[in-house]
Design a protein around this motif. Sequence first.
Motif, PDB file in Angstrom:
ATOM      1  N   ALA A 199       0.719  -1.257   0.058  1.00  0.00           N
ATOM      2  CA  ALA A 199       0.067  -0.028   0.177  1.00  0.00           C
ATOM      3  C   ALA A 199       1.035   1.116   0.095  1.00  0.00           C
ATOM      4  CB  ALA A 199      -0.817  -0.143   1.369  1.00  0.00           C
ATOM      5  N   GLN A 200       1.866   1.373   0.909  1.00  0.00           N
ATOM      6  CA  GLN A 200       2.893   2.424   0.984  1.00  0.00           C
ATOM      7  C   GLN A 200       3.606   2.543  -0.446  1.00  0.00           C
ATOM      8  OE1 GLN A 200       2.606  -0.245   3.190  1.00  0.00           O
ATOM      9  NE2 GLN A 200       3.390   0.457   5.268  1.00  0.00           N
ATOM     10  N   LEU A 201       3.987   1.537  -1.091  1.00  0.00           N
ATOM     11  CA  LEU A 201       4.495   1.603  -2.177  1.00  0.00           C
ATOM     12  C   LEU A 201       3.640   2.183  -3.458  1.00  0.00           C
ATOM     13  CD1 LEU A 201       7.134   0.994  -4.089  1.00  0.00           C
ATOM     14  CD2 LEU A 201       6.304  -1.201  -4.480  1.00  0.00           C
ATOM     15  N   GLU A 202       2.495   1.854  -3.562  1.00  0.00           N
ATOM     16  CA  GLU A 202       1.618   2.309  -4.363  1.00  0.00           C
ATOM     17  C   GLU A 202       1.279   3.728  -4.211  1.00  0.00           C
ATOM     18  OE1 GLU A 202      -1.892  -0.103  -4.126  1.00  0.00           O
ATOM     19  OE2 GLU A 202      -1.121  -1.571  -5.127  1.00  0.00           O
ATOM     20  N   VAL A 254       9.278   6.950  -8.776  1.00  0.00           N
ATOM     21  CA  VAL A 254      10.085   6.028  -8.174  1.00  0.00           C
ATOM     22  C   VAL A 254       9.735   4.655  -8.821  1.00  0.00           C
ATOM     23  CG1 VAL A 254       8.961   5.624  -6.148  1.00  0.00           C
ATOM     24  CG2 VAL A 254      11.275   5.148  -6.055  1.00  0.00           C
ATOM     25  N   GLY A 255      10.648   3.938  -9.194  1.00  0.00           N
ATOM     26  CA  GLY A 255      10.544   2.399  -9.557  1.00  0.00           C
ATOM     27  C   GLY A 255      10.113   1.409  -8.411  1.00  0.00           C
ATOM     28  N   ILE A 256       9.495   0.365  -8.827  1.00  0.00           N
ATOM     29  CA  ILE A 256       9.303  -0.624  -7.777  1.00  0.00           C
ATOM     30  C   ILE A 256      10.343  -0.925  -6.866  1.00  0.00           C
ATOM     31  CG2 ILE A 256       8.435  -3.041  -7.404  1.00  0.00           C
ATOM     32  CD1 ILE A 256       6.627  -2.607  -9.736  1.00  0.00           C
ATOM     33  N   LYS A 257      11.493  -1.418  -7.381  1.00  0.00           N
ATOM     34  CA  LYS A 257      12.708  -1.810  -6.858  1.00  0.00           C
ATOM     35  C   LYS A 257      13.102  -0.808  -5.896  1.00  0.00           C
ATOM     36  CE  LYS A 257      17.105  -4.250  -7.355  1.00  0.00           C
ATOM     37  NZ  LYS A 257      17.885  -4.861  -8.372  1.00  0.00           N
ATOM     38  N   HIS A 258      13.298   0.344  -6.471  1.00  0.00           N
ATOM     39  CA  HIS A 258      13.886   1.674  -5.586  1.00  0.00           C
ATOM     40  C   HIS A 258      12.728   1.959  -4.660  1.00  0.00           C
ATOM     41  CE1 HIS A 258      15.519   5.929  -5.811  1.00  0.00           C
ATOM     42  NE2 HIS A 258      15.929   5.286  -4.707  1.00  0.00           N
ATOM     43  N   GLY A 259      11.549   1.943  -4.810  1.00  0.00           N
ATOM     44  CA  GLY A 259      10.447   2.423  -3.718  1.00  0.00           C
ATOM     45  C   GLY A 259      10.622   1.348  -2.513  1.00  0.00           C
ATOM     46  N   LEU A 260      10.645   0.023  -2.906  1.00  0.00           N
ATOM     47  CA  LEU A 260      10.761  -0.963  -1.777  1.00  0.00           C
ATOM     48  C   LEU A 260      11.872  -0.815  -0.996  1.00  0.00           C
ATOM     49  CD1 LEU A 260       9.475  -4.222  -3.532  1.00  0.00           C
ATOM     50  CD2 LEU A 260       8.374  -3.059  -1.628  1.00  0.00           C
ATOM     51  N   ALA A 261      13.060  -0.314  -1.580  1.00  0.00           N
ATOM     52  CA  ALA A 261      14.333  -0.281  -0.869  1.00  0.00           C
ATOM     53  C   ALA A 261      14.302   0.887   0.135  1.00  0.00           C
ATOM     54  CB  ALA A 261      15.484   0.029  -1.813  1.00  0.00           C
ATOM     55  N   LEU A 262      13.687   1.944  -0.513  1.00  0.00           N
ATOM     56  CA  LEU A 262      13.219   3.370   0.410  1.00  0.00           C
ATOM     57  C   LEU A 262      12.489   2.677   1.557  1.00  0.00           C
ATOM     58  CD1 LEU A 262      12.870   5.855  -2.389  1.00  0.00           C
ATOM     59  CD2 LEU A 262      14.611   5.650  -0.879  1.00  0.00           C
ATOM     60  N   GLY A 292       8.838   1.069   6.353  1.00  0.00           N
ATOM     61  CA  GLY A 292       7.789   1.313   5.927  1.00  0.00           C
ATOM     62  C   GLY A 292       6.946   2.694   6.076  1.00  0.00           C
ATOM     63  N   ASP A 293       7.769   3.447   6.676  1.00  0.00           N
ATOM     64  CA  ASP A 293       7.437   4.999   7.044  1.00  0.00           C
ATOM     65  C   ASP A 293       7.192   5.663   5.658  1.00  0.00           C
ATOM     66  OD1 ASP A 293       7.105   7.586   7.588  1.00  0.00           O
ATOM     67  OD2 ASP A 293       7.694   7.268   9.547  1.00  0.00           O
ATOM     68  N   PHE A 294       5.886   5.809   5.174  1.00  0.00           N
ATOM     69  CA  PHE A 294       5.995   6.423   4.042  1.00  0.00           C
ATOM     70  C   PHE A 294       6.603   8.055   3.729  1.00  0.00           C
ATOM     71  CE2 PHE A 294       3.426   9.740   1.678  1.00  0.00           C
ATOM     72  CZ  PHE A 294       3.606   9.251   0.212  1.00  0.00           C
ATOM     73  N   ASP A 295       6.462   8.795   4.937  1.00  0.00           N
ATOM     74  CA  ASP A 295       6.741  10.159   4.843  1.00  0.00           C
ATOM     75  C   ASP A 295       8.186  10.137   4.833  1.00  0.00           C
ATOM     76  OD1 ASP A 295       4.256  11.513   4.761  1.00  0.00           O
ATOM     77  OD2 ASP A 295       4.370  11.384   6.857  1.00  0.00           O
ATOM     78  N   LYS A 296       8.829   9.279   5.573  1.00  0.00           N
ATOM     79  CA  LYS A 296      10.511   9.434   5.517  1.00  0.00           C
ATOM     80  C   LYS A 296      11.047   8.718   4.183  1.00  0.00           C
ATOM     81  CE  LYS A 296      11.179   9.012  10.594  1.00  0.00           C
ATOM     82  NZ  LYS A 296      11.439   8.100  11.648  1.00  0.00           N
ATOM     83  N   ALA A 297      10.290   7.704   3.931  1.00  0.00           N
ATOM     84  CA  ALA A 297      10.676   7.199   2.470  1.00  0.00           C
ATOM     85  C   ALA A 297      10.531   8.309   1.238  1.00  0.00           C
ATOM     86  CB  ALA A 297       9.949   5.891   2.004  1.00  0.00           C
ATOM     87  N   GLU A 313      13.649  12.201  -1.918  1.00  0.00           N
ATOM     88  CA  GLU A 313      13.888  13.714  -2.417  1.00  0.00           C
ATOM     89  C   GLU A 313      15.536  13.919  -2.038  1.00  0.00           C
ATOM     90  OE1 GLU A 313      11.023  15.772  -0.007  1.00  0.00           O
ATOM     91  OE2 GLU A 313       9.440  15.375  -1.418  1.00  0.00           O
ATOM     92  N   GLU A 314      15.807  13.553  -1.080  1.00  0.00           N
ATOM     93  CA  GLU A 314      17.250  13.781  -0.619  1.00  0.00           C
ATOM     94  C   GLU A 314      18.372  13.178  -1.491  1.00  0.00           C
ATOM     95  OE1 GLU A 314      20.492  15.486   1.477  1.00  0.00           O
ATOM     96  OE2 GLU A 314      18.256  15.766   1.480  1.00  0.00           O
ATOM     97  N   GLU A 315      18.095  11.934  -2.068  1.00  0.00           N
ATOM     98  CA  GLU A 315      18.821  11.193  -2.966  1.00  0.00           C
ATOM     99  C   GLU A 315      18.930  11.948  -4.311  1.00  0.00           C
ATOM    100  OE1 GLU A 315      17.379   7.213  -3.589  1.00  0.00           O
ATOM    101  OE2 GLU A 315      18.275   6.437  -1.921  1.00  0.00           O
ATOM    102  N   MET A 316      17.624  12.449  -4.817  1.00  0.00           N
ATOM    103  CA  MET A 316      17.530  13.387  -5.749  1.00  0.00           C
ATOM    104  C   MET A 316      18.424  14.537  -5.807  1.00  0.00           C
ATOM    105  SD  MET A 316      16.005  11.170  -8.074  1.00  0.00           S
ATOM    106  CE  MET A 316      16.862   9.919  -7.052  1.00  0.00           C
ATOM    107  N   ILE A 317      18.127  14.940  -4.695  1.00  0.00           N
ATOM    108  CA  ILE A 317      18.865  16.341  -4.587  1.00  0.00           C
ATOM    109  C   ILE A 317      20.596  16.667  -4.836  1.00  0.00           C
ATOM    110  CG2 ILE A 317      19.228  18.487  -2.946  1.00  0.00           C
ATOM    111  CD1 ILE A 317      16.485  18.219  -1.997  1.00  0.00           C
TER     112      ILE A 317
END
Length: 234
Positions: free
Chosen positions: A5-8, A16-24, A30-35, A40-44
């Motif tokens: 659910a969080q990934l969706e 974000v891709g599935i693999k990357h999203g799950l890694a985050l 599983g904390d959506f906001d922190k993920a 965002e920090e990675e992209m910056i």
Amino acid sequence: MQYKAQLELLRQQIPVGIKHGLALLNKTNGDFDKARELFEEEMILLIMDKMQAPRNEAKDVLLACHYDIARTIAAIEERRYTLPERILRKTKDKEEALGLIAVNLEALLRPERDYWLLLDRLTGLHPAQYCLLAVQEWLNYEDWEGLDSAVYFHTGIVAALIGHELQLPEVAHVIIAAKERMEALLPVFQKTGDHSVIGGDTVLAGLRADFREGRELIIDRLYAYVVSQIRHFS
């Protein structure tokens, strides 16, 4: 799948891709906001590294481009560089780069054409602009029609530019000599209709060969000239 659910939700809000999203999500338990914050920090950091950009600029442009890296890089480059400068940065082939800069300049200036540019009517231009447009047009003409015809296309103007602005007097001399040789041969051809008068002339053949070598020098010197005068092309 854990954190489905969080990934969706995450993928609905950021690219974000599935693999990357799950890694985050795994990193943040599983904390959506922190993920999302981690993404965002990675992209910056990625944009800061790629573009040597300050953090605020990287963050602002990323947000404006919805974290699309290619669009973000393009947007930062547009802020930093004019179109001619970006052409020089991205186009490795010198002749192609010159052509693109000339096309852009012509679109800005809208000089008069009668299929080919009317080089004797180009007025009000900076000398660097005139040199690029005139020499580039003459090279295009020669490429299309051949040297035998090109020597009759504003030869005096172009030879002077090549000799003085580009400091290639030896190449300018070849062009002028080719015109003089054509003028000597043309009456004989017109009288006899014998194509070998021109096609088989060894002097003219030698001048054609000299020009083929000189053409590369023109491209190299014109490119360096445009780079040194780039501020005049936007």
